[in-house]
Design an enzyme around this catalytic site. Structure first.
Site, PDB file in Angstrom:
ATOM      1  N   THR A   1      35.845  41.269  41.554  1.00 24.99           N
ATOM      2  CA  THR A   1      35.888  42.087  42.781  1.00 24.99           C
ATOM      3  C   THR A   1      34.903  41.550  43.815  1.00 24.99           C
ATOM      4  OG1 THR A   1      34.405  43.643  41.662  1.00 24.99           O
ATOM      5  CG2 THR A   1      36.728  44.251  41.786  1.00 24.99           C
TER       6      THR A   1
ATOM      7  N   HIS B   1      40.169  45.363  30.570  1.00 23.56           N
ATOM      8  CA  HIS B   1      39.343  44.614  31.528  1.00 23.56           C
ATOM      9  C   HIS B   1      39.018  43.193  31.115  1.00 23.56           C
ATOM     10  CE1 HIS B   1      38.163  47.520  34.662  1.00 23.56           C
ATOM     11  NE2 HIS B   1      38.357  48.431  33.729  1.00 23.56           N
TER      12      HIS B   1
ATOM     13  N   LYS C   1      35.026  41.200  48.103  1.00 23.40           N
ATOM     14  CA  LYS C   1      33.953  41.616  49.029  1.00 23.40           C
ATOM     15  C   LYS C   1      33.614  40.488  49.989  1.00 23.40           C
ATOM     16  CE  LYS C   1      32.482  44.645  45.378  1.00 23.40           C
ATOM     17  NZ  LYS C   1      31.750  44.700  44.108  1.00 23.40           N
TER      18      LYS C   1
ATOM     19  N   LYS D   1      31.987  32.096  33.572  1.00 21.40           N
ATOM     20  CA  LYS D   1      31.893  32.146  35.038  1.00 21.40           C
ATOM     21  C   LYS D   1      31.407  30.806  35.618  1.00 21.40           C
ATOM     22  CE  LYS D   1      31.110  37.170  35.061  1.00 21.40           C
ATOM     23  NZ  LYS D   1      32.166  37.753  35.906  1.00 21.40           N
TER      24      LYS D   1
ATOM     25  N   LYS E   1      26.879  36.847  40.454  1.00 18.52           N
ATOM     26  CA  LYS E   1      27.647  37.599  39.459  1.00 18.52           C
ATOM     27  C   LYS E   1      26.869  37.521  38.150  1.00 18.52           C
ATOM     28  CE  LYS E   1      31.097  34.872  40.405  1.00 18.52           C
ATOM     29  NZ  LYS E   1      32.284  35.692  40.586  1.00 18.52           N
ATOM     30  N   ARG E   2      27.304  38.252  37.129  1.00 21.76           N
ATOM     31  CA  ARG E   2      26.639  38.144  35.828  1.00 21.76           C
ATOM     32  C   ARG E   2      26.660  36.686  35.356  1.00 21.76           C
ATOM     33  NH1 ARG E   2      24.828  42.955  32.992  1.00 21.76           N
ATOM     34  NH2 ARG E   2      24.467  41.486  31.311  1.00 21.76           N
TER      35      ARG E   2
END
Length: 848
Positions: A670, A371, A674, A568, A562-563
């Site tokens: 993911t 992952h 969405k 990110k 998101k986290r």
């Protein structure tokens, strides 16, 4: 109080007078039972529990039927092992998958209650950190919908992911006591309680190795039903809870310290107390290793028990030759990697198989999903810790490594550097076991979770292994379940699509391609636009209630949830907010496309930089939101305690989805899928599944910017110099100077020094390098947003292209290419049909 009645939607099942009457009767029975037991006046929570138990009644018969059906047909079973299952809420998902939602809505309305109020009473089951745990939950839904005999195995954490509070702009963590009111969806199964051993020593004898003088902890299973969509299949998620045996700490009892001995039972039961709150970060704590082995040891005993009692295996002596034909085990990242040496221990020490036979069976049984490629996330357990906690397993790992390295020596004689790179044991800086290497060596298939990620794994991170066994490495691009992420969270859009192309898309998301025929249909464009606006209105009401802010409904909802992690790049978004603010201040009368920027997500409690980033975003928001010159042109909202149930609210209301990680860092993502399915447009880098989204929808229908993987690699060779960008881009310099000079923290001018220091001197994720491209791309976004028709047409093209990203497609690929099982659309007869029907269906499937 006005009771709202939800709009009836055809794909949510038939209302039916009998259905409604039966549901009302069940509801009143459960409510009466609660009140008789406890008190006279019902609370909203009582109503929720009464409804949950009523819906559960409809599950139980199907659940039993499904397990009977599997016993009759004895299919190959799939076991999905994960330390995380981020399930969210269960009630509405269950109603939808059983086709009961319309009937339940009607029954609750007739009883004078508000369905949405009841749904809000349910706690999220937050047994995951983010993407990896939510993926496991989507996979369970798809495995049941595709009729696979599949089981999810994990830990029943008493405390899930922490609740996040934002206090004075800082993240504060609170314990998530999600079980305090009970959980109506689980069933304790004490009859299947199993022992798990720790510590001890290994005794060698003629019969082989014996692991003795161990400490025992009991694993108590709790089962949660997992219903497929409208097919009467109900699979099982089994989560283990740690219990101390009654003779735990017997020596303390014997010396008379009874009280201390009882108190010490907590030490054993701490194993399932709390979820480790790290995302993409390895914390090598003993308790975490205990959790990893605990779930694996209990699960493998359960799998072997089921294999031994299966209908076709129950005659004559047990042979494990057929084990890989009957059992497939998927390892969700390296967290359950101890399953490999544990299965070997059971085969060799307990079942007395010879090593080579056991190893051949083990390799054919396991498959491993990687992952992440971030080095700090890869699990490397110190040998000393393993030696103490799991001495026999360490011996087995050494022997696996010996065989593995012997093979490499034979193929590459004298290549010591290759042997060092490929060993399961890392020697530099203390001996450690590389769990990813163990998983690769002990599995027959290894996959990444998006094309770009799988290529990085093959050609870079695990290159030596893929050169050795190229056929072992595969790609399985992640997906999301359309039941939760469209039907449940966006009923308006789901219904609109059903009216346009029929209802079959719910089980075959590729049918969304048919929407391409409607891209120029004015009525359809209007309808899609209205659904989005309705969702924005509803979410705005939520924001105004929770945050006491006024939302400009004509503004673009620009969402980044998101986290919180440096890779990110929430900081890049923050720099864009500051740049927009500066432009408004510089020229207040200029035309500006208004935005409501919504950022949300949790930071790991020990991740200092991530927590500083949250503080910076809230500080910037404080300045922007209070500035009268800015007014309703720009608002910044930090969404507190982002979680599954909040994602279900914000995603359908989003106009612009931010997916802006540095190329080569986000394995898949993911959330991106969405948003796409719910009609948002994406601004993003060519990273993770964004690459495949651009392939499906056409790059011209996304806002793609920034360095590609090759550019990042080249920059790593050349060297990244943040100062060059800072000196050459005036708007970047202005924004960074404001952060650095205390403009957003006047009372503490130095507050964000460590953030700017990182950006200048050790930014692994090269925020400044993509700043200019990002700002220009955002200008294109604003330009298109001024043309609502073209914007909506682009959104329709994205929805039409999102079919590939159904977890049904992902699971079909795993089933056929990794697990050796076939999905089926066969419908198990419901409980009200005689058992003969079940046997007939079983016969048909067996003959197939």
């Amino acid at each position: 109080m006005v009771i709202k009645k939800r709009k009836q939607i055809s794909i949510r099942g038939i209302v039916g007078v009998e259905n409604v009457a039966e549901l009302k009767k069940g509801f009143n029975r459960h409510l009466h039972f609660t009140l008789v037991k406890d008190r006279n006046v019902a609370t909203p929570r009582d109503y929720y529990f009464a409804l949950a138990h009523t819906v559960r009644d409809h599950l139980v018969g199907r659940w039993i039927r499904t397990q009977q059906f599997y016993y009759e047909t004895d299919p190959k079973r799939v076991y999905y092992l994960s330390l995380e299952f981020y399930m969210g809420r269960t009630l509405q998902n269950t109603m939808i998958n059983l086709g009961l939602q319309n009937a339940c809505d009607e029954a609750i309305y007739q009883l004078g209650l508000d369905m949405e109020d009841l749904e809000e009473m349910e706690e999220d089951a937050g047994l995951g950190n983010g993407g990896l745990g939510r993926l496991a939950a989507c996979f369970l839904d798809s495995m049941a919908t595709l009729g696979l005999a599949a089981y999810g195995y994990g830990i029943r954490y008493e405390y899930g992911i922490f609740n996040q509070k934002i206090k004075e702009g800082w993240q504060v963590e609170e314990a998530d006591d999600w079980l305090r009111h009970g959980n109506p969806w689980e069933k304790a199964r004490p009859e299947y309680m199993l022992p798990v051993h720790f510590y001890g020593r290994v005794e060698e004898s003629k019969e082989g190795a014996r692991w003795v003088d161990t400490q025992v902890v009991l694993a108590m299973p709790y089962d949660t039903p997992i219903p497929g969509y409208m097919n009467n299949t109900v699979n099982t998620m089994r989560l283990w809870s740690a219990r101390a045996p009654n003779d735990f700490n017997l020596k303390d009892f014997n010396v008379g310290d009874y009280i201390q001995a009882v108190l010490d039972r907590n030490l054993a039961e701490n194993i399932s107390r709390v979820l480790y709150p790290n995302d993409n970060f390895f914390e090598g704590k003993e308790l975490r290793l205990k959790q990893e082995y605990f779930v694996v040891a209990a699960t493998l005993q359960d799998i072997i028990r089921r294999f031994k009692i299966s209908k076709k295996g129950s005659t004559g002596p047990v042979s494990f030759d057929s084990f890989p034909e009957k059992v497939a085990i998927q390892l969700n990242d390296t967290h359950p990697a101890m399953a490999i040496p544990e299965l070997m221990r059971v085969f060799v020490d307990v079942e007395k198989l010879d090593w080579d036979t056991a190893w051949a069976i083990t390799k054919r049984t396991f498959a491993y999903t990687n992952h992440t490629v971030l080095p700090e996330a890869l699990e490397r357990w110190p040998v000393g810790l393993l030696e103490t906690l799991l001495p026999r397993h360490l011996q087995i790992i050494y022997r696996i490594n010996q065989g593995h390295l012997d093979g490499i020596r034979a193929l590459f004689p004298g290549d010591l550097e290759r042997i060092r790179r490929m060993s399961l044991i890392e020697e530099d800086g203390g001996k450690r076991v590389n769990m990813a290497h163990l998983c690769i060596v002990g599995s027959h298939a290894v996959n990444g979770v998006a094309e770009i990620h799988s290529n990085i794994i093959k050609n870079d991170v695990f290159r030596d292994f893929s050169e050795l066994e190229p056929d072992k490495f595969q790609n399985k691009t992640n997906g999301i379940t359309p039941r939760r992420w469209l039907l449940l969270c966006n009923p308006g859009l789901a219904e609109l699509i059903a009216e346009a192309i029929g209802e079959e898309y719910v089980k075959d998301l590729s049918q969304l391609q048919k929407l391409n025929e409607l891209v120029n249909d004015d009525a359809f464009i209007r309808d899609v636009s209205k659904v989005k606006q309705d969702n924005k209105v509803k979410f705005s009401q939520y924001l105004e209630k929770e945050y006491k802010v006024n939302i400009n409904l004509s503004s673009m909802f620009d969402v980044h949830v998101k986290r919180i992690h440096e890779y990110k790049r929430q900081l890049l978004n923050c720099l864009h907010i500051i740049t927009m603010y500066n432009r408004i201040k510089k020229n207040p009368k200029a035309l500006f496309v208004p935005r409501t920027v919504i950022i949300g997500g949790k930071a790991a409690p020990g991740y200092h930089m991530a927590k500083k980033i949250i503080k910076l975003i809230t500080a910037v928001g404080h300045v922007v939101n209070k500035d009268p010159v800015v007014g309703s042109k720009l608002k910044v909202i930090y969404l507190e305690n982002y979680r599954v149930s909040l994602a279900e609210k914000v995603i359908p209301a989003t106009d612009l989805s931010e997916q802006i990680s540095t190329a080569g860092t986000e394995a898949s993502g993911t959330g991106n899928m969405k948003f796409m399915l719910n009609g948002a447009l994406t601004i993003g880098t060519m990273d993770g599944a964004n690459v495949e989204m651009a392939e499906e929808a056409g790059e011209e229908n996304m806002f793609i910017f920034g360095m590609r993987v090759e550019d990042v690699a080249e920059m790593d060779v050349q060297g990244y110099d943040a100062m060059t960008y800072y000196n050459n881009i005036p708007e970047l310099k202005q924004a960074v100077d404001q952060i650095q000079g205390g403009f957003f923290s006047p009372k503490q001018p130095e507050l964000f020094k460590d953030v700017t220091n990182m950006l200048f001197n050790h930014d692994r994720f090269k925020v400044f390098a993509d700043y200019e491209g990002y700002i220009k791309c955002q200008e294109k976004v604003s330009q298109l947003y001024q043309n609502p028709k073209e914007w909506t047409q682009m959104a329709i093209k994205n929805i039409a292209a999102s079919g590939k990203f159904s977890s049904d497609r992902t699971i079909t690929d795993y089933a056929t290419e990794v697990w050796g099982v076939e999905p089926t659309d066969l419908k198990i007869p419901p409980p009200n049909e005689p058992r003969k029907a079940l046997e007939e269906t079983a016969r048909v499937l067996t003959e197939k």
